[in-house]
Design a protein around this motif. Sequence first.
Motif, PDB file in Angstrom:
ATOM      1  N   THR A 136      37.098  21.828  32.385  1.00 53.24           N
ATOM      2  CA  THR A 136      38.569  22.690  32.686  1.00 53.24           C
ATOM      3  C   THR A 136      38.829  23.679  32.893  1.00 53.24           C
ATOM      4  OG1 THR A 136      39.490  20.610  30.983  1.00 53.24           O
ATOM      5  CG2 THR A 136      40.939  22.742  31.298  1.00 53.24           C
ATOM      6  N   SER A 137      39.127  24.113  33.730  1.00 54.35           N
ATOM      7  CA  SER A 137      39.256  25.979  34.572  1.00 54.35           C
ATOM      8  C   SER A 137      40.071  26.354  34.605  1.00 54.35           C
ATOM      9  CB  SER A 137      38.693  25.515  35.612  1.00 54.35           C
ATOM     10  OG  SER A 137      38.515  26.626  35.754  1.00 54.35           O
ATOM     11  N   PHE A 138      40.072  27.786  33.422  1.00 54.28           N
ATOM     12  CA  PHE A 138      41.377  28.287  33.185  1.00 54.28           C
ATOM     13  C   PHE A 138      40.828  29.674  34.372  1.00 54.28           C
ATOM     14  CE2 PHE A 138      40.962  26.782  29.581  1.00 54.28           C
ATOM     15  CZ  PHE A 138      42.093  26.224  29.231  1.00 54.28           C
ATOM     16  N   ALA A 139      40.910  29.359  35.886  1.00 51.27           N
ATOM     17  CA  ALA A 139      40.331  29.978  36.682  1.00 51.27           C
ATOM     18  C   ALA A 139      41.579  31.089  36.798  1.00 51.27           C
ATOM     19  CB  ALA A 139      40.413  29.860  38.129  1.00 51.27           C
ATOM     20  N   SER A 140      42.309  32.600  36.805  1.00 50.36           N
ATOM     21  CA  SER A 140      43.033  33.241  37.321  1.00 50.36           C
ATOM     22  C   SER A 140      41.564  35.140  37.098  1.00 50.36           C
ATOM     23  CB  SER A 140      43.888  33.722  35.973  1.00 50.36           C
ATOM     24  OG  SER A 140      42.996  34.057  34.837  1.00 50.36           O
ATOM     25  N   LYS A 141      43.162  35.542  37.779  1.00 49.96           N
ATOM     26  CA  LYS A 141      42.875  37.213  37.894  1.00 49.96           C
ATOM     27  C   LYS A 141      42.055  37.533  36.740  1.00 49.96           C
ATOM     28  CE  LYS A 141      44.354  41.636  39.883  1.00 49.96           C
ATOM     29  NZ  LYS A 141      45.015  42.420  39.978  1.00 49.96           N
ATOM     30  N   PHE A 142      42.944  37.801  35.446  1.00 49.23           N
ATOM     31  CA  PHE A 142      42.722  37.907  34.084  1.00 49.23           C
ATOM     32  C   PHE A 142      41.326  37.685  33.835  1.00 49.23           C
ATOM     33  CE2 PHE A 142      42.648  36.624  29.757  1.00 49.23           C
ATOM     34  CZ  PHE A 142      43.142  38.158  28.793  1.00 49.23           C
ATOM     35  N   THR A 143      40.781  35.761  34.025  1.00 49.37           N
ATOM     36  CA  THR A 143      39.173  34.945  33.838  1.00 49.37           C
ATOM     37  C   THR A 143      39.180  36.491  34.700  1.00 49.37           C
ATOM     38  OG1 THR A 143      39.932  33.424  33.766  1.00 49.37           O
ATOM     39  CG2 THR A 143      38.299  33.614  34.029  1.00 49.37           C
ATOM     40  N   ALA A 144      38.878  36.784  35.802  1.00 43.75           N
ATOM     41  CA  ALA A 144      37.607  37.110  36.738  1.00 43.75           C
ATOM     42  C   ALA A 144      37.463  38.657  36.366  1.00 43.75           C
ATOM     43  CB  ALA A 144      38.156  37.142  38.100  1.00 43.75           C
ATOM     44  N   GLU A 145      38.773  39.408  35.269  1.00 39.41           N
ATOM     45  CA  GLU A 145      38.647  40.244  34.617  1.00 39.41           C
ATOM     46  C   GLU A 145      37.703  40.419  33.358  1.00 39.41           C
ATOM     47  OE1 GLU A 145      42.266  41.976  35.136  1.00 39.41           O
ATOM     48  OE2 GLU A 145      41.987  42.902  37.253  1.00 39.41           O
ATOM     49  N   ARG A 146      38.363  39.596  32.691  1.00 39.26           N
ATOM     50  CA  ARG A 146      37.646  39.505  31.222  1.00 39.26           C
ATOM     51  C   ARG A 146      36.615  38.786  31.400  1.00 39.26           C
ATOM     52  NH1 ARG A 146      40.693  39.266  25.577  1.00 39.26           N
ATOM     53  NH2 ARG A 146      38.803  38.615  24.884  1.00 39.26           N
ATOM     54  N   GLY A 147      36.890  37.762  31.539  1.00 46.98           N
ATOM     55  CA  GLY A 147      35.945  36.786  31.320  1.00 46.98           C
ATOM     56  C   GLY A 147      34.559  36.928  32.530  1.00 46.98           C
ATOM     57  N   TYR A 148      34.738  37.711  33.224  1.00 49.08           N
ATOM     58  CA  TYR A 148      33.749  38.116  34.222  1.00 49.08           C
ATOM     59  C   TYR A 148      33.206  39.605  33.850  1.00 49.08           C
ATOM     60  CZ  TYR A 148      30.070  37.773  37.722  1.00 49.08           C
ATOM     61  OH  TYR A 148      28.795  37.706  38.383  1.00 49.08           O
ATOM     62  N   ALA A 149      33.736  40.775  34.951  1.00 48.22           N
ATOM     63  CA  ALA A 149      33.372  41.262  35.221  1.00 48.22           C
ATOM     64  C   ALA A 149      32.989  42.910  34.170  1.00 48.22           C
ATOM     65  CB  ALA A 149      34.667  42.098  35.950  1.00 48.22           C
ATOM     66  N   HIS A 150      34.123  42.081  32.398  1.00 52.45           N
ATOM     67  CA  HIS A 150      34.414  43.198  31.860  1.00 52.45           C
ATOM     68  C   HIS A 150      32.785  43.153  30.803  1.00 52.45           C
ATOM     69  CE1 HIS A 150      35.433  45.342  27.877  1.00 52.45           C
ATOM     70  NE2 HIS A 150      35.095  44.191  27.195  1.00 52.45           N
ATOM     71  N   SER A 151      32.707  41.781  30.659  1.00 52.07           N
ATOM     72  CA  SER A 151      31.851  41.542  29.594  1.00 52.07           C
ATOM     73  C   SER A 151      30.314  41.688  30.721  1.00 52.07           C
ATOM     74  CB  SER A 151      31.823  40.125  29.766  1.00 52.07           C
ATOM     75  OG  SER A 151      32.690  39.750  28.927  1.00 52.07           O
ATOM     76  N   MET A 152      30.134  41.048  31.951  1.00 47.55           N
ATOM     77  CA  MET A 152      28.793  41.734  32.458  1.00 47.55           C
ATOM     78  C   MET A 152      28.962  42.923  32.561  1.00 47.55           C
ATOM     79  SD  MET A 152      27.354  38.792  33.709  1.00 47.55           S
ATOM     80  CE  MET A 152      27.130  38.854  35.612  1.00 47.55           C
ATOM     81  N   ALA A 153      29.905  43.521  33.273  1.00 42.79           N
ATOM     82  CA  ALA A 153      29.640  45.252  32.906  1.00 42.79           C
ATOM     83  C   ALA A 153      29.176  45.918  31.673  1.00 42.79           C
ATOM     84  CB  ALA A 153      30.766  45.572  33.420  1.00 42.79           C
ATOM     85  N   ALA A 154      29.862  44.818  30.054  1.00 44.16           N
ATOM     86  CA  ALA A 154      29.249  45.892  29.194  1.00 44.16           C
ATOM     87  C   ALA A 154      27.795  45.525  28.877  1.00 44.16           C
ATOM     88  CB  ALA A 154      30.220  44.845  28.286  1.00 44.16           C
ATOM     89  N   ALA A 155      26.822  44.450  29.098  1.00 44.27           N
ATOM     90  CA  ALA A 155      25.606  43.849  28.937  1.00 44.27           C
ATOM     91  C   ALA A 155      24.999  44.556  29.611  1.00 44.27           C
ATOM     92  CB  ALA A 155      25.908  42.587  29.586  1.00 44.27           C
ATOM     93  N   ILE A 156      25.086  44.338  31.425  1.00 42.99           N
ATOM     94  CA  ILE A 156      24.544  45.697  32.336  1.00 42.99           C
ATOM     95  C   ILE A 156      24.526  46.704  31.687  1.00 42.99           C
ATOM     96  CG2 ILE A 156      24.158  45.977  34.558  1.00 42.99           C
ATOM     97  CD1 ILE A 156      25.882  44.096  35.145  1.00 42.99           C
ATOM     98  N   ARG A 157      25.763  47.609  31.395  1.00 44.88           N
ATOM     99  CA  ARG A 157      25.567  48.923  30.809  1.00 44.88           C
ATOM    100  C   ARG A 157      24.333  49.025  29.499  1.00 44.88           C
ATOM    101  NH1 ARG A 157      31.167  49.302  32.081  1.00 44.88           N
ATOM    102  NH2 ARG A 157      31.252  50.678  33.892  1.00 44.88           N
ATOM    103  N   ARG A 158      24.797  47.895  28.511  1.00 40.01           N
ATOM    104  CA  ARG A 158      23.840  48.311  27.729  1.00 40.01           C
ATOM    105  C   ARG A 158      22.811  48.451  28.443  1.00 40.01           C
ATOM    106  NH1 ARG A 158      24.761  43.927  22.206  1.00 40.01           N
ATOM    107  NH2 ARG A 158      23.332  44.131  21.331  1.00 40.01           N
TER     108      ARG A 158
END
Lengths: 467, 389
Positions: A186-208
């Motif tokens: 089941t996929s919750f694909a949305s703009k919100f998912t793209a931002e919080r589920g992907y971009a936000h978490s990825m950016a945090a991990a990469i910066r760290r």
Amino acid sequence: MIGITAFAAAIPAYRVARDTIAAAWETRSLGGRLAAHRFDEDSLTLAASAAADCLCTLPGKTAGGLYFASTTAPFLERLNAGLVAAFLDLPAETRTADFANSLRAGLFALGAATDAVAAGRSENVIAAAADTRNAPAGGDEEQFYGDAAAAIAIGSTNVLAEIISRGGISDDFLETVRRDRDDYVTSFASKFTAERGYAHSMAAAIRRNMQQAKLEPAQISRLVLSSPDKGAHLALAKKLGFQPAQVQDTAWDQLGVTGTAMPLLLLASALEQAKPGEYILVAAHGDGAGAMILRTTEELAGYRPRASFAQQLASAIEFRSYTKWRKSRDYLREQDDTLEVSNIWYAKEETQNVRLRGMECGHCGTRQLQHQLLCPKCHKTDAIQEVPLARTGSVFTFAVDQLFPSPFPPTAMAVVDLDGGGRIYCEVVDCDPDKVQIGLPVELTIRRLKEGGGLHHYYWKCRPKRF
Amino acid sequence: MDASIRDKVAVIGVGCTKFGDLFDQNLADLMVEAATAACADAGVGLDELNAAWLGTFSPGMNGGKATITLADALRFHGRPITRVENYCATGTDAFRNAVMAVASGQVKMALVLGAEKLKDRPVRGLQREGIHPLLEYGTTAPGMFALAANRYMNTYGVKRESLAKVAVKNHAAGALNPKAHFQMKVTEEQVLKAPLIAYPFGLFDCCPTTDGAAAAIICSAETARALGKPLITVKGMGLAVRTGKPFLDPTCDYRGFPATQEASAQAYKAAGIKNPVEEISFAEVHDCFTWTELTNTEDLGFCKAGEGPRFVEEGHSTIGGKLPVNPSGGLKSFGHPVGATGVRMVYEIVTQLREQAGPRQVKNARIGLAHNLGGPGAVSCVLLLGRDT
């Protein structure tokens, strides 16, 4: 120094064009193709293939551990890693564990392997990640998911790429979900998912990781990012100050989104292209995100993976109809549950059927797969010894059988004489049955054979020698 | 001690049902029909028989596994019955065991009954039983023989056209046989264009799955003489077993079937046959697939290794040839109800030796050979029967 000591990709031989899927539903095609498993492949067989190729480039062709990671493990209770280790004929002391349930499971396995080596508990621990995710028929995700596996070994000698930093963040976020009762994601694909589920978490991990390694974006030679779709990773890279040329291709056009295998698979492809002294950053999302920075060593220049990502990307057979592609995903699930075996029989024959050990006569040297206390050639009984059989050989004779149980007859069956002795009878897969001929060089590959008695039954098949 | 079986045992009666898709009959019906026909032919009653041998391969929905199948069908009670199963050599081996019992003097008059009901089964082809669930998974009879055929064709440069000639010949013979499953001629083109089953075998390269039963009554030669019967005796017999898993056996080179070579050598020795192609009048051989007949003619010593294709192409094995092979139509046309087939061959040989074969009669039939080949070429049984000259 702790880092990567071997790596291998395992991409199924089959592809399906997104146009084929779109045509079946009279919907828009996203273009390109998806990697598609054959009806007899699953995440365990793909992981076993990658792990076997990884293992044979390690010193002594042995490993201290084998971790299996997948969101689509064929067994929910029974250690999948234990079975893969047995197919690889690894000893009982091998560290084994399954990692599951998250798109980051592959990265978790890689991290656990690093911890085991760092703690001095083990040397050359293989993390094998594989996925064969199923989207609901007709859903958008049907054009997203591809099947693949990759295996990466972590060790402390002959290191190809040293681990400089690693770490991530956890986030119980609803992106893709599959309950215990569901066959499909089941996929919750949305703009919100793209931002919080992907971009936000990825950016945090990469910066760290960048801060930990004290590196600037320009110093990273290859940015290896998982991506939920065609371009999310490119937008993220741009936002974080990377140039498009630094970003590793995700193979969206050739393979699709390969689940938990994706970061390891793309890392393998980056390592194949990398030169000594490069910084590689790999990051993957899923219930948060994790990342790792590596620096390639001089050892990398002399390393040749047995089955390279680039070669497997090129070799492909296509499912030309949606029905056949879909059937190959559903076939074994629909099979009769008829092959019941006892655990006594299974245990007694494990060395023969699973570990592929045969018997050798000390008098005449004759080898055979069947465990028999009497030599088939000289009939002596006093010098029979168990030996590992070669997993390569050539076709002695064959049949192209229309009656053999298969979703796509005919089936090419071959008598294969293994290099160094021993004979096996098995299906020839990943090639046109009409192309099978006497003398064809082949390599063995483990596949799903049948269902029954509450088990998936695996057995050896062979494919034309790839490289 | 190597006492020859030659001329010790006589066949005094034979019977055979129509072979085919016998949808309206069950196994017991077939047994009664074949046994009573054989008894009538011999002029003896069922109650006069002292023992019976039942040849069945595959137990089905309505019996076949145990001797009680025969006991109940024929009310053959209070006497020894032995069930024989030896792959596709079941029928000839049942006959062979009965012959040895009669020759020993332990049994005066015996019934040999081969019966098989394959068409009632839920599976296509033969039911697979007792095979390794992984190492032999999915093996089929055409697949097993195709392994051997492809190796042979590669070694000798043989094409499918040579195989097709066997189908054409045996269909032509079957067209003359009112009991045959198939009674129609086919052309080489039809054979070659038929759907593939297991390369190199197309549909017409394969024998059918068939229902049927056949029976023979045997006794000592003295008893037969006392009854005033025309003397048809067993001249020689042989049985040999080789690996049932050539596809796993590194010592198997897939060159001919040694089991046939060895079984026929035993039979020839017993019968005193030195030159089979000159001394044998005709042969019923195990043509489960067209290619099998080619290799059989080599293994039986009718021609040299690799010359099987020429033997059929030059017409030597037709009904009018120098050594007619499968004048009955063979398994290819007569059909192949496994356990019945070997006994059916005895029926055919006796019919030919008595010169009662009608339009398919072989000229000057004095010695006939029956040959079964079971499993993936693993078991072979050879019988030689001759008439008193």
